[in-house]
Design a protein around this motif. Structure first.
Motif, PDB file in Angstrom:
ATOM      1  N   LEU A   1     -79.606  13.530  22.525  1.00 56.64           N
ATOM      2  CA  LEU A   1     -79.266  13.841  22.594  1.00 56.64           C
ATOM      3  C   LEU A   1     -78.946  14.676  23.675  1.00 56.64           C
ATOM      4  CD1 LEU A   1     -81.299  14.778  19.129  1.00 56.64           C
ATOM      5  CD2 LEU A   1     -79.577  13.444  19.370  1.00 56.64           C
ATOM      6  N   ALA A   2     -77.219  14.999  23.710  1.00 56.93           N
ATOM      7  CA  ALA A   2     -77.509  16.102  24.058  1.00 56.93           C
ATOM      8  C   ALA A   2     -76.571  17.414  23.361  1.00 56.93           C
ATOM      9  CB  ALA A   2     -75.881  15.957  24.858  1.00 56.93           C
ATOM     10  N   ILE A   3     -77.559  18.776  22.782  1.00 58.73           N
ATOM     11  CA  ILE A   3     -77.485  19.674  22.230  1.00 58.73           C
ATOM     12  C   ILE A   3     -76.896  21.203  23.025  1.00 58.73           C
ATOM     13  CG2 ILE A   3     -77.858  21.105  20.736  1.00 58.73           C
ATOM     14  CD1 ILE A   3     -80.136  18.806  20.294  1.00 58.73           C
ATOM     15  N   PRO A   4     -75.613  21.166  22.728  1.00 61.54           N
ATOM     16  CA  PRO A   4     -75.133  22.612  22.781  1.00 61.54           C
ATOM     17  C   PRO A   4     -75.193  23.320  23.343  1.00 61.54           C
ATOM     18  CG  PRO A   4     -72.490  20.768  21.749  1.00 61.54           C
ATOM     19  CD  PRO A   4     -74.682  20.381  21.492  1.00 61.54           C
ATOM     20  N   SER A   5     -75.193  24.763  23.448  1.00 57.23           N
ATOM     21  CA  SER A   5     -75.844  25.982  22.648  1.00 57.23           C
ATOM     22  C   SER A   5     -76.039  26.834  21.980  1.00 57.23           C
ATOM     23  CB  SER A   5     -76.042  26.656  24.292  1.00 57.23           C
ATOM     24  OG  SER A   5     -74.608  27.089  23.900  1.00 57.23           O
ATOM     25  N   ASP A   6     -74.468  26.364  21.327  1.00 54.20           N
ATOM     26  CA  ASP A   6     -74.303  27.160  19.869  1.00 54.20           C
ATOM     27  C   ASP A   6     -75.134  26.314  18.511  1.00 54.20           C
ATOM     28  OD1 ASP A   6     -72.753  24.892  20.746  1.00 54.20           O
ATOM     29  OD2 ASP A   6     -71.480  25.440  18.793  1.00 54.20           O
ATOM     30  N   LEU A   7     -75.848  24.890  19.239  1.00 57.21           N
ATOM     31  CA  LEU A   7     -76.334  23.673  17.676  1.00 57.21           C
ATOM     32  C   LEU A   7     -77.721  23.833  18.262  1.00 57.21           C
ATOM     33  CD1 LEU A   7     -73.864  21.030  17.776  1.00 57.21           C
ATOM     34  CD2 LEU A   7     -73.949  22.893  16.343  1.00 57.21           C
ATOM     35  N   ALA A   8     -78.160  24.896  18.889  1.00 61.61           N
ATOM     36  CA  ALA A   8     -79.852  24.518  20.226  1.00 61.61           C
ATOM     37  C   ALA A   8     -80.168  26.610  19.230  1.00 61.61           C
ATOM     38  CB  ALA A   8     -79.682  24.531  21.440  1.00 61.61           C
ATOM     39  N   TYR A   9     -80.437  27.257  20.526  1.00 56.82           N
ATOM     40  CA  TYR A   9     -81.056  28.470  21.019  1.00 56.82           C
ATOM     41  C   TYR A   9     -79.998  29.582  20.855  1.00 56.82           C
ATOM     42  CZ  TYR A   9     -85.072  26.221  20.415  1.00 56.82           C
ATOM     43  OH  TYR A   9     -86.390  25.440  20.084  1.00 56.82           O
ATOM     44  N   GLY A  10     -79.085  29.188  21.168  1.00 59.64           N
ATOM     45  CA  GLY A  10     -77.712  30.241  21.657  1.00 59.64           C
ATOM     46  C   GLY A  10     -77.802  31.226  22.457  1.00 59.64           C
ATOM     47  N   PRO A  11     -77.564  32.052  22.241  1.00 57.16           N
ATOM     48  CA  PRO A  11     -77.439  33.616  22.912  1.00 57.16           C
ATOM     49  C   PRO A  11     -78.686  34.254  23.140  1.00 57.16           C
ATOM     50  CG  PRO A  11     -76.867  34.003  21.186  1.00 57.16           C
ATOM     51  CD  PRO A  11     -76.762  32.707  20.820  1.00 57.16           C
ATOM     52  N   ARG A  12     -79.391  33.783  22.217  1.00 56.82           N
ATOM     53  CA  ARG A  12     -81.306  34.365  22.434  1.00 56.82           C
ATOM     54  C   ARG A  12     -82.103  33.544  23.614  1.00 56.82           C
ATOM     55  NH1 ARG A  12     -82.569  37.067  16.838  1.00 56.82           N
ATOM     56  NH2 ARG A  12     -84.359  37.221  18.267  1.00 56.82           N
ATOM     57  N   GLY A  13     -81.876  32.563  22.970  1.00 57.88           N
ATOM     58  CA  GLY A  13     -82.516  31.468  23.861  1.00 57.88           C
ATOM     59  C   GLY A  13     -83.875  31.729  22.849  1.00 57.88           C
ATOM     60  N   ASN A  14     -84.502  30.694  23.488  1.00 58.13           N
ATOM     61  CA  ASN A  14     -86.998  30.884  23.379  1.00 58.13           C
ATOM     62  C   ASN A  14     -87.420  30.242  23.665  1.00 58.13           C
ATOM     63  OD1 ASN A  14     -88.044  30.616  20.598  1.00 58.13           O
ATOM     64  ND2 ASN A  14     -88.008  28.203  20.975  1.00 58.13           N
ATOM     65  N   ARG A  15     -88.356  30.868  24.137  1.00 57.57           N
ATOM     66  CA  ARG A  15     -89.874  31.139  24.578  1.00 57.57           C
ATOM     67  C   ARG A  15     -89.402  30.470  26.088  1.00 57.57           C
ATOM     68  NH1 ARG A  15     -93.127  28.504  21.138  1.00 57.57           N
ATOM     69  NH2 ARG A  15     -91.655  27.520  20.070  1.00 57.57           N
ATOM     70  N   GLY A  16     -89.047  29.349  26.660  1.00 59.73           N
ATOM     71  CA  GLY A  16     -89.128  28.832  27.917  1.00 59.73           C
ATOM     72  C   GLY A  16     -87.601  28.443  28.704  1.00 59.73           C
ATOM     73  N   ILE A  17     -87.184  28.696  27.128  1.00 61.19           N
ATOM     74  CA  ILE A  17     -85.106  28.243  26.519  1.00 61.19           C
ATOM     75  C   ILE A  17     -84.408  29.354  27.476  1.00 61.19           C
ATOM     76  CG2 ILE A  17     -83.307  27.093  26.250  1.00 61.19           C
ATOM     77  CD1 ILE A  17     -85.825  25.202  23.915  1.00 61.19           C
ATOM     78  N   GLY A  18     -83.634  29.641  27.812  1.00 62.28           N
ATOM     79  CA  GLY A  18     -82.644  30.672  28.571  1.00 62.28           C
ATOM     80  C   GLY A  18     -81.952  31.023  27.275  1.00 62.28           C
ATOM     81  N   PRO A  19     -81.122  32.289  27.717  1.00 61.41           N
ATOM     82  CA  PRO A  19     -80.149  31.898  26.685  1.00 61.41           C
ATOM     83  C   PRO A  19     -78.855  31.099  26.793  1.00 61.41           C
ATOM     84  CG  PRO A  19     -80.092  33.834  28.197  1.00 61.41           C
ATOM     85  CD  PRO A  19     -81.096  33.340  28.473  1.00 61.41           C
ATOM     86  N   ASN A  20     -77.954  30.642  25.854  1.00 57.39           N
ATOM     87  CA  ASN A  20     -76.567  30.013  25.981  1.00 57.39           C
ATOM     88  C   ASN A  20     -77.400  28.143  27.091  1.00 57.39           C
ATOM     89  OD1 ASN A  20     -75.325  31.623  24.692  1.00 57.39           O
ATOM     90  ND2 ASN A  20     -75.291  32.118  26.645  1.00 57.39           N
ATOM     91  N   GLU A  21     -78.120  27.988  26.616  1.00 57.59           N
ATOM     92  CA  GLU A  21     -78.926  26.499  27.747  1.00 57.59           C
ATOM     93  C   GLU A  21     -78.488  25.502  26.197  1.00 57.59           C
ATOM     94  OE1 GLU A  21     -80.647  26.116  30.127  1.00 57.59           O
ATOM     95  OE2 GLU A  21     -81.819  27.750  30.609  1.00 57.59           O
ATOM     96  N   THR A  22     -77.625  24.363  27.585  1.00 57.57           N
ATOM     97  CA  THR A  22     -77.401  22.701  26.210  1.00 57.57           C
ATOM     98  C   THR A  22     -78.305  22.316  26.531  1.00 57.57           C
ATOM     99  OG1 THR A  22     -75.554  23.022  26.912  1.00 57.57           O
ATOM    100  CG2 THR A  22     -76.474  20.892  27.249  1.00 57.57           C
ATOM    101  N   LEU A  23     -79.299  22.011  25.731  1.00 55.84           N
ATOM    102  CA  LEU A  23     -80.890  20.891  25.480  1.00 55.84           C
ATOM    103  C   LEU A  23     -80.575  19.304  25.653  1.00 55.84           C
ATOM    104  CD1 LEU A  23     -82.728  23.571  23.611  1.00 55.84           C
ATOM    105  CD2 LEU A  23     -81.952  23.607  25.705  1.00 55.84           C
ATOM    106  N   ILE A  24     -81.253  18.327  26.501  1.00 51.34           N
ATOM    107  CA  ILE A  24     -81.146  16.865  26.763  1.00 51.34           C
ATOM    108  C   ILE A  24     -82.838  16.697  26.053  1.00 51.34           C
ATOM    109  CG2 ILE A  24     -80.472  14.623  27.844  1.00 51.34           C
ATOM    110  CD1 ILE A  24     -78.643  16.785  28.092  1.00 51.34           C
ATOM    111  N   PHE A  25     -82.459  15.726  24.691  1.00 52.18           N
ATOM    112  CA  PHE A  25     -83.672  14.806  24.563  1.00 52.18           C
ATOM    113  C   PHE A  25     -83.841  13.891  24.173  1.00 52.18           C
ATOM    114  CE2 PHE A  25     -83.940  19.492  22.550  1.00 52.18           C
ATOM    115  CZ  PHE A  25     -85.476  20.307  22.331  1.00 52.18           C
ATOM    116  N   GLU A  26     -84.674  13.555  24.001  1.00 49.94           N
ATOM    117  CA  GLU A  26     -85.251  11.673  23.731  1.00 49.94           C
ATOM    118  C   GLU A  26     -85.535  12.180  22.450  1.00 49.94           C
ATOM    119  OE1 GLU A  26     -87.022  10.388  26.580  1.00 49.94           O
ATOM    120  OE2 GLU A  26     -85.707   9.874  28.551  1.00 49.94           O
ATOM    121  N   VAL A  27     -85.570  11.195  21.382  1.00 48.20           N
ATOM    122  CA  VAL A  27     -86.542  11.471  20.175  1.00 48.20           C
ATOM    123  C   VAL A  27     -86.960  10.356  19.359  1.00 48.20           C
ATOM    124  CG1 VAL A  27     -86.083  13.029  17.156  1.00 48.20           C
ATOM    125  CG2 VAL A  27     -84.664  13.223  19.925  1.00 48.20           C
TER     126      VAL A  27
END
Length: 233
Positions: A188-214
């Motif tokens: 998966l490639a998840i744009p920031s608005d479908l992830a943690y957005g401008p607030r981020g989450n712990r080790g994930i900064g604001p507006n981060e695009t995330l890559i997952f293997e699920v």
């Protein structure tokens, strides 16, 4: 610079106790407080000099004046805050550019699909059976990375699959899980608005695009609802 103020206040609270019991639990408490303060400063990206931070704290706890005029203090701290913001903005711009490059490259891979929301996915291994519902719980293995390749989470490394409600995770995950079947493995490639957005989450900064293997290992029944306490008359 609220963290620096909190640091001084916190250390002042335990300093007298540590002096009275230098080898006791208060010494460990001081270490814990210092670690927490250091973590906060690191997350904020504050380019502080630890020796000078400690010098300032010791000066304050000794009841000595700062030695810098109040107007100058405001000027210095304003410039410091602006520098931190500028550094964060520059880093965010670099991440945004990298995200565009990573998503563009991923989109060109064979078999990649993009949903209306902007979620991108590639079926690595197809599953079988019915897809989970939003009310179901699932058991999954996964690996999450930032666009620079930094791995921020992995159930594989923990040696134990994760279990959670389909509707209780980030939007990109929920959307993907509703399309997967047991046994499936997707990238998966998840744009920031479908992830943690401008607030981020712990080790994930604001507006981060995330890559997952699920990997969807199992669909589980939702947890039974907890009985409500009866209303008093």
């Amino acid at each position: 610079m609220k963290h620096l103020l909190l640091a001084a206040a916190s250390l002042a609270l335990v300093s007298s106790a540590v002096a009275a019991d230098p080898q006791g639990p208060d010494k460990k408490a001081s270490y814990i407080i210092g670690h927490q303060i250091g973590g906060s400063l690191k997350r904020d990206g504050a380019p502080v000099d630890l020796d000078d931070v400690m010098r300032g704290m010791k000066t304050a706890m000794a009841g000595k004046p700062l030695g810098i005029e109040p107007a100058k203090v405001n000027e210095i701290m304003k410039a410091f805050s602006e520098r931190i913001k500028a550094d964060k903005d520059a880093a965010s711009a670099v991440r945004a550019k990298k995200a565009v490059e990573v998503l563009a490259a991923f989109a060109k891979e064979e078999g990649v699909k993009t949903t209306k929301s902007g979620l991108m996915y590639k079926v690595v291994v197809a599953g079988k059976g019915e897809s989970p519902k939003a009310t179901d719980r699932v058991k999954v293995n996964y690996r999450g990375t930032l666009v620079d390749g930094h791995e921020f989470d992995s159930s594989y490394k923990r040696g134990q699959p994760a279990e959670f409600g389909v509707g209780g995770v980030i939007k990109g995950w929920t959307e993907a899980l509703l399309l997967m079947q047991p046994g499936a493995k997707w990238k998966l490639a998840i744009p920031s608005d479908l992830a943690y957005g401008p607030r981020g989450n712990r080790g994930i900064g604001p507006n981060e695009t995330l890559i997952f293997e699920v990997e969807l290992l199992e669909i589980m029944a939702p947890r039974p609802a907890q009985p409500k306490m009866p209303m008093l008359p």
